[in-house]
Design an enzyme around this catalytic site. Structure first.
Site, mmCIF file in Angstrom:
data_model
loop_
_atom_site.group_PDB
_atom_site.id
_atom_site.type_symbol
_atom_site.label_atom_id
_atom_site.label_comp_id
_atom_site.label_asym_id
_atom_site.label_seq_id
_atom_site.Cartn_x
_atom_site.Cartn_y
_atom_site.Cartn_z
ATOM 1 N N ASN A 1 39.343 -43.492 -0.648
ATOM 2 C CA ASN A 1 39.700 -43.324 0.766
ATOM 3 C C ASN A 1 41.216 -43.224 0.941
ATOM 4 O O ASN A 1 41.692 -42.499 1.812
ATOM 5 C CB ASN A 1 39.135 -44.473 1.609
ATOM 6 C CG ASN A 1 37.704 -44.213 2.040
ATOM 7 O OD1 ASN A 1 37.399 -43.207 2.663
ATOM 8 N ND2 ASN A 1 36.804 -45.115 1.680
ATOM 9 N N HIS B 1 33.640 -48.666 6.970
ATOM 10 C CA HIS B 1 32.452 -49.340 6.436
ATOM 11 C C HIS B 1 31.379 -48.295 6.144
ATOM 12 O O HIS B 1 31.129 -47.418 6.981
ATOM 13 C CB HIS B 1 31.927 -50.380 7.431
ATOM 14 C CG HIS B 1 30.744 -51.137 6.908
ATOM 15 N ND1 HIS B 1 30.867 -52.139 5.971
ATOM 16 C CD2 HIS B 1 29.414 -51.009 7.160
ATOM 17 C CE1 HIS B 1 29.659 -52.602 5.675
ATOM 18 N NE2 HIS B 1 28.761 -51.937 6.376
#
EC number: 2.1.2.2
Length: 208
Positions: free
Chosen positions: A14, A110
């Protein structure tokens, strides 16, 4: 210019999506001020180094108590003078003082559609194992602000991903990353950097 600090524990995929997003202009008006990991061996630190981004490791293991770690960790974050903190696969409980100081200025990615498969114990592959065990047809990812709960802060963006027959947790994890996480995390940062996000009554409103 929005100054961000990215907190990471592992490979940093990420983080890479954020680095690429800034470079490609998908994330505008933003600079990565620093990267902090709790894991000295995190590949994410190597990614930061390769792109000339200041980085350091602050590990709970290096301090005699959690209180001292929390204090030193917050000092390390503050030193970068961030406007926004981005949790990108960060597996350490955030100190309450830090949540208070950076209220609505700290976001987390998440790997599920909150409120499904989130909260204590749901991280990494465990999320996808639980989703497959339940037999869901749609998985996905959520970007949300961080508050005192686990995955309970105001939701900024969500993106759904189809679950396919024969998916293993690893295969589903990869698809959720590629189709959801790496898209909505850069998007959320860009929206915040351009003043498009506000929190009202515990919910996120987008400003046109």
């Amino acid at each position: 210019m929005l100054r961000i600090v990215v907190l990471v524990s592992g490979g940093g995929t990420n983080l890479q999506a954020i680095i690429d997003g800034v470079k490609d202009g998908i994330i505008s008006n933003t600079e990565i001020a620093g990267v902090i990991s709790n894991n000295r061996n995190a590949y994410a630190l190597k990614r930061a180094e390769e792109h000339g981004i200041p980085s350091l490791c602050v590990s709970p293991k290096e301090f005699e108590s959690r209180e001292i770690f929390n204090e030193k960790f917050l000092e390390a974050v503050n030193a970068y003078e961030p406007d926004l903190i981005v949790l990108a696969g960060f597996l350490v409980v955030i100190p309450p003082a830090m949540i208070e100081k950076y209220r609505n200025r700290m976001i987390n990615i998440h790997p599920s559609l909150i409120p499904s498969f989130c909260g204590k114990g749901y991280y990494g592959l465990k999320v996808h194992e639980a989703a497959l065990a339940r037999g869901v047809k749609v998985a996905g990812a959520t970007v949300h602000f961080v508050d005192e709960g686990t995955d309970t802060g105001p939701i900024i963006l969500q993106k759904a991903v189809e679950v396919e027959d024969g998916d293993t947790p690893e295969v589903l994890q990869r698809r959720v990353m590629e189709q959801a996480e790496w898209k909505i995390l850069p998007r959320a940062i860009d929206l915040i950097a351009n003043g498009k996000v506000m929190v009202e009554d515990g919910k996120v409103k987008m400003i046109q």
